[in-house]
Structure formats: C-alpha cells, structure tokens
Write an enzyme that holds these catalytic residues in place. Structure first.
Site, PDB file in Angstrom:
ATOM      1  N   GLU A 116      -1.293   6.437 -12.873  1.00 37.65           N
ATOM      2  CA  GLU A 116      -0.828   6.099 -11.686  1.00 37.65           C
ATOM      3  C   GLU A 116       0.359   4.675 -12.224  1.00 37.65           C
ATOM      4  O   GLU A 116       0.961   4.623 -10.878  1.00 37.65           O
ATOM      5  CB  GLU A 116      -1.435   6.505 -10.804  1.00 37.65           C
ATOM      6  CG  GLU A 116      -1.923   5.338 -10.037  1.00 37.65           C
ATOM      7  CD  GLU A 116      -2.814   4.979  -8.835  1.00 37.65           C
ATOM      8  OE1 GLU A 116      -3.255   6.485  -8.542  1.00 37.65           O
ATOM      9  OE2 GLU A 116      -2.597   4.087  -8.215  1.00 37.65           O
TER      10      GLU A 116
ATOM     11  N   ASN B 166      -5.467  -4.791  -3.006  1.00 41.77           N
ATOM     12  CA  ASN B 166      -5.005  -6.295  -3.257  1.00 41.77           C
ATOM     13  C   ASN B 166      -7.168  -6.849  -4.371  1.00 41.77           C
ATOM     14  O   ASN B 166      -6.516  -7.565  -5.010  1.00 41.77           O
ATOM     15  CB  ASN B 166      -4.482  -6.823  -2.584  1.00 41.77           C
ATOM     16  CG  ASN B 166      -3.467  -6.625  -2.461  1.00 41.77           C
ATOM     17  OD1 ASN B 166      -2.642  -4.727  -2.913  1.00 41.77           O
ATOM     18  ND2 ASN B 166      -2.225  -6.668  -1.431  1.00 41.77           N
TER      19      ASN B 166
END
Lengths: 398, 339
Positions: free
Chosen positions: A244, A373
């Site tokens: 991706e 993150n």
C-alpha cells in the site's frame, strides 16, 4: 528523450480519457446518498477505469493494464489525481493488498482464480487487526485449525475497511501457539460468503461506516487457499502491508497538491483572502505538501531500483500523515465556525473534501491505520537510527 | 549525481571528519583550495568540474555536516556570478580564485545606491570580509553588479560578535566609491538576472548547509543517547526520546528529498529556492533546538559541540530571506494562481 515523448503522449491520452469519462460532479452526487448508490458509483467507475487499463498499471506484464514502466505508472496516477477522479476506496484492498500479495507470494492457481475477479469488480477486505491485536499485530488470536483438507477458523477481526461489501478476505490467523508470536501465523484467502462469517459495520465518528468487525464461527477454508506456507504468514503479511506504500502515496500526495486551491477557495468564501496570517500558513503548508510529494517520488524510485531500506516507507507514511493533518487543520482554521457545521457527508470521501472537520477526522486514518505513527516512529528509531528496543516483558502488578 | 561527484562527496566527508570540528578557518580554507573544491560548479569550458547546482549543494551539505568555518559558501556564490557575468577576463579571475583568492558577498541586507559622487551604502551578513580581496556588490536598482576591491578608501569593515562561532560576520560601509573604478560584472537587465540568480543560489546553498548540519547533529545526538545510561538503561531505549529522534529524521529526509527534487527537475524560479531555504533552515533550527534538550546538561557545556550546531542553525534562519516573508510570498502566489 524518446521516453519523455512516450510518457508525454501517454499523459495526453490519459488526460483526454479522464476528461471524457470521470463522472461529472461526483462529489455532489455522492453527498448524503444511500450506501448502495455509493457502492454502485464505485463499481461503475472502477469497471470503467479497469477496462481502459488505468486501474492496474502497477500489475506485472501479461495482466490487463499491467507492465507499465514506473514513469508511466506515475503519469497515470498524477493524471487521476489531477482530474480529481473518485478514489477507489472500495477496491483499494483488491488492487493493492490482494493483487500484490498474490503476485509476490500466491500460487499460479490462486493468481488464475482471483485476479480476473478483481478486474471484474470483486471486492476484497483485509482481516489482520483484532480487538486485542492492533499495533502488536503478532499477538493476534483468531484460530486456524487444520482438519483434513480444510482450515477451520474461529475468532474475530476488526477495522476491516468495506468488509460488509467484500467478496473475499485476506486473513491472518494463528495456527500454532507454541513458538514466538510471529512464528505461528498462517495466511489464508477466505470467502466472505462462506457459512459462519458474519459482519457488523462500525459506525464511525464521521458518521460513515467504512469499517466493520468480522466474526468467524467454524468457517471452513480449503487448504488450497493457503498463501505461502503454514506458519509463515507473518512474512506474507509484510508483503501485503508494503504494497500500500509506494504508488499509493504518490497518488495521495499529488491529490493533496491539487487540493491546495480548495483552501484558497475556502479563504475566499469566508472573506479571508487578504488575511496575512492565513496567507503565511498557506505558504508554509504548500511547502510541506511539496516536500511530501518529493518524498513519495523519491521513495517510489528507491523501491523500483531495489535501493529501498528498512524504515524508508515509515518515513513517507509518517510525513504524509503529518502534512495531511496540517492540511485539514488549516482548513478548519479558515472555515471557522462554518467549518464546524456538517456540509453533508460525502460517501467514499477522498482525504480532501473541503468539509474541513470531516477531513480532519478522516486524517486519522493515515496516522492510525496500517501501522500507527507511533509504530512507524519505533521502526524509524530502532531500525534506521539503531536505537535499542524497550525491554520486552512486563507483568501486571510488577 | 555523477560517479565523479559522488566520489568527491565521499572524500569531502572524510576530509571534514579527519579535520574535526576544531579545525581553524584557515586550515579548512587551504584544504578547499588545494583539493580543488572551488571548481565543482564552474562549467567545464571554464576549467571546472561542471557539476552545477547539484554539485554545489552536495558540497554545501557535506561542509555543513562539518560546520565548515571557511567561507566556502560566499566564495562559491561569487564564483558562480563571475561565470555568469559579462566580464571579459573571466579565466584570469577564475585562476586567481582557484589559487585561493577570496571574494565575499553580503548574505543578509544589501543597501547600496549609485549616488552622484559614487557608490554608497551598507551591507550586512558579509562572511569573512577581513580575508576577502574583493566584495561583490549590486546597486538597489539592480542596474550594476561590481567587484569592489576591499583595500581602498571608502570601504569600512565592522566586525560583528556573532553567536555562531563557526562563521565571522561583518557589516561593510561603502562611501563615495567611483563606479568606473570597480570591476563591472554586469549592467542593466543582465545585472538584474545575475542578482536574482545569486539570491536563488544562496537560498539553495543555505538549505543544503542546514540539512548537512541537521543530519550530523541528529547522528551525534543518537550516539549520545546510546551511551548515556540512566535508570539502568541507555537513554536511547526510552520511547519518549526515540520518537522525537524519529520525527527529526523524517523531517530531515523530507526536506532533503525536496531539495534534490527541486534541483534535478531543474525547476527554475526564485520561489522554489525560497521554499527550500525556508523548509531546510527551519528543520535545522527545530532539530538543533530539540537535540540540545536531548543532550541534557552536557549540551549547555561550551566544550561540547552541540551548541555550535544550534548557533549555526539559528544564524542560517536569518541569512538571506526570512521564513515568514518567504511563506507569505509563497502563499500569495498560490492565491493568485487559484484565480
């Protein structure tokens, strides 16, 4: 020189095709509509794009639309972004995760069986995360038990995008509990219509239900649907997740660049076009957007030339997530109180809709999904900068 | 980047590491001259390596890593201006410069006018003006670009006590300098173009210098965190600190991707250079600010090099144009394009 000419003529060809074929005013058409209309639009647009060969330029040669050079792929993705075509969010898993996993790790029979289906509009979802296995994916507990020529699946998955519409699922399940967590995982292709599969959409903070939970109750998966070897599913899952990145981020960063005028429009609508602070904020943001574009381009080049290093992908994702959040934050700042009113939910919203609070909420998709993150920062600090891992074990009550 | 250039880059890094951060400006300057580093961007037909802006930026990045004290940056900028100029005796000047003669230029304010009795005005941010033979000067109306000899009446140097110990800044006062007695590089439209190019090159050079400094400082900070043990573990094991390092790394890599993308796609135009200057210098200043914090007490000690990076990063922000005004310019441009 001739290559530049080729890509330029491709650019012209794609641009003309998009001008003639992108559904007119799809943003309005997709605002406040029923889910089935949205599904229809996604399917129609996908089939159109796929027939033209522009949905699969990243597939290998020999497959419909495939075999494009990197430069050509980039041209197609840039033009799609430029034309503001609907994002194929219902087909994202099929086009990237499923296809790239099958190309990299699937058997010949599996490729034959599933890839044409993708081109014809079969929808795939991903069954990786579980309620107790998010960032710590390897701790997942959905069971895959071998019984004769089948695996029997029991357990639960969560945060599966579009699972309620999916025909197939990329399933990562535990076949062995004895070794280290990564070692006992097995990767399977599961038919979502099989008995024992049930799906419950999750209503989100945006008002959408893009994600769903999937429950497996003695679901049988034939052994030929095993991808790679039993117990070696972790490596296959890494291939899925890596797919991706690269081109996707080229498309998304380009879309962000083409969406910058939306901020200007919003300033105009709110009578803030002369506001010196906002002008400055806009200038700073646009530079960050340019940096994100350059970063995504550079990453793609590295990937293709085989120079990719551990952590490169994490940097691109982390930086894109940051700039995307900043983009929608500035939108909210410009929108003021007006930005706090829901301008109507847009089905299959891209990241930048101009419905700024919606965009802000959606920006969390990129800072949480596909490795948050925080996980990316661990990867960068540990595997690029060589900083040590934290001590592993921790006991309740310690 | 050519193989030749990338080998040169490696050798620059080795030389800078071997010299150490304590090396004096003079000793670094003689290495720069002896090793031919001034020839990097000069076109081949003028006896240089012809590595262009990309080569220059690669050099500035490496020298930024080593906190280069010698005035390589202004020397490269004035060399480039001479190559682009209308000067008849280019070769002669290049030979003198390759041999070690240094020509400086103002990296901050320049306010020089062409009065009736000659050139007059003030320049600030002039690096190592005390060791320069000449100074490149342009008039505010962009009609004239000249080389002004330092050793002549009407030139006065004011040394500034700059916080950044790795660079020596001067103000230069000019009064009653007869324009005709100076070496003319260009006049009219060519002069205006030359000044614009010089400012763009300065922005890119500062961006590259900043990225070199930021990269080196982050590496040193990670090393410090690896070795410093508190609470029975290396500081580098604490996630709260690791994540800050990861963010800094991402910011540096992104700014660097943009810089080399801007150069390789040959995007002309001052705004691209300004965008790079703003982003990279801000990244360096932010990195340096946090790296000092991550060093703890030792970061406040003069003997530790951490503060040298911080001070250089702070000065870089204020050389050439300021981030805020660049951001405003870029924002205004977007608004006018969106019409």
């Amino acid at each position: 020189m001739s290559q530049t000419n080729n890509t330029e003529s491709l650019r012209k060809e794609v641009r003309n095709w998009l001008e003639a074929n992108v559904p007119k005013d799809w943003r309005t058409a997709m605002t406040n509509v029923e889910q089935d209309k949205f599904v229809q639009l996604q399917r129609d647009w996908f089939v159109k794009l796929s027939k033209a060969g522009y949905a699969t330029p990243h597939w290998p040669e020999g497959w419909h639309g495939g075999g494009r050079s990197l430069a050509e792929q980039k041209v197609i993705f840039e033009e799609v972004a430029r034309a503001d075509a609907p994002r194929l969010i219902m087909y994202f898993v099929a086009l990237y995760h499923a296809a790239c996993t099958l190309f990299e790790c699937g058997s010949e029979q599996q490729r034959e069986k599933y890839l044409d289906g993708i081109l014809n509009g079969k929808i795939w979802c991903q069954g990786f995360s579980e309620p107790n296995a998010g960032s710590d994916l390897a701790s997942l507990r959905t069971k895959a038990e071998r019984k004769g020529d089948h695996y029997v699946i029991n357990g639960q998955k969560i945060w599966s995008t579009m699972a309620q519409y999916a025909d197939y699922c990329l399933l990562l399940a535990r076949s062995d509990n004895s070794g280290p967590p990564q070692a006992g995982l097995t990767y399977l292709l599961l038919d979502m219509k099989a008995p024992g599969v049930s799906v419950r959409p999750i209503s989100q903070i945006t008002g959408d239900d893009e994600f769903a939970e999937i429950f497996f109750d003695d679901v049988k998966v034939p052994v030929e649907n095993l991808v790679g070897e039993e117990g070696k599913g972790w490596a296959v899952a890494q291939a899925t997740l890596a797919s991706e990145r690269g081109l996707t981020l080229v498309e998304l960063t380009q879309r962000m660049r083409y969406a910058l005028p939306m901020l200007v429009k919003s300033m105009e609508e709110n009578g803030l076009k002369e506001d010196p602070v906002l002008i400055r904020d806009l200038g700073r943001l646009s530079v960050d957007v340019d940096a994100a574009c350059a970063l995504a381009d550079q990453y793609l080049l590295k990937r293709i030339s085989g120079e990719e290093q551990v952590g490169d992908a994490s940097i691109v994702k982390l930086y894109y997530a940051k700039v995307l959040r900043a983009f929608s934050s500035l939108g909210m700042k410009i929108g003021g109180l007006n930005g706090q009113y829901n301008a109507g939910f847009m089905c299959g919203a891209t990241q930048e809709t101009g419905n700024w609070t919606l965009d802000f909420m959606n920006s969390y998709n990129w800072s949480i999904a596909g490795g948050s993150n925080e996980v990316q920062r661990n990867i960068i600090s540990e595997r690029m900068l060589g900083m040590p891992r934290e001590p592993k074990s921790w006991q309740l009550g310690e | 980047m050519s193989v030749e250039m990338s080998e040169l880059k490696d050798s620059v890094r080795r030389v800078m590491v071997d010299s150490g951060l304590d090396a004096s400006a003079d000793s670094i300057w003689s290495q720069i001259v002896d090793l031919g580093w001034l020839m990097v961007s000069v076109p081949e037909e003028l006896g240089g390596l012809g590595a262009g802006v990309e080569g220059a930026c690669a050099m500035h990045l490496e020298l930024g890593r080593g906190l280069c004290k010698a005035p390589y940056m202004p020397a490269m900028l004035t060399l480039d201006a001479i190559c682009q100029s209308e000067l008849a005796s280019k070769e002669e000047w290049l030979e003198r410069i390759f041999g070690g003669e240094f020509i400086s230029v103002a990296l901050a304010q320049s306010d020089v006018r062409n009065f009736e009795n000659g050139l007059g005005g003030t320049l600030s941010g002039v690096l190592s003006a005390d060791s320069a033979s000449h100074l490149l000067v342009w008039t505010n109306d962009l009609e004239h670009v000249v080389l002004v000899k330092m050793d002549q009446p009407g030139i006065e140097l004011v040394a500034k006590d700059t916080w950044d110990e790795t660079r020596k800044l001067f103000d230069v006062q000019i009064s009653d300098l007869a324009l005709n007695n100076q070496v003319s590089l260009a006049t009219g439209p060519v002069a205006a173009k030359l000044v614009q190019r010089l400012q763009g090159q300065a922005d890119l050079a500062l961006a590259a210098d900043a990225l070199g400094g930021a990269s080196a400082l982050l590496e040193q900070t990670v090393e410090h965190l690896q070795t410093r043990v508190q609470f029975k573990r290396p500081l580098a094991m604490f996630q709260a600190l690791k994540h800050r390092c990861a963010d800094m790394k991402a910011n540096i890599v992104a700014a660097q991707a943009m810089l080399f993308d801007s150069i390789s796609t040959m995007q002309e135009g001052a705004l691209v250079a300004k965008a790079n200057k703003m982003l990279s210098c801000d990244v360096f200043a932010d990195t340096a600010e946090d790296c000092l914090q991550l060093h703890g007490g030792i970061g406040m000690a003069d003997e530790h090099p951490c503060h040298l990076f911080l001070k250089r990063s702070l000065l870089n922000v204020h050389l050439s144009g300021k981030s805020d005004s660049y951001a405003s310019e870029i924002g205004s441009r977007l608004i006018s394009l969106a019409k």
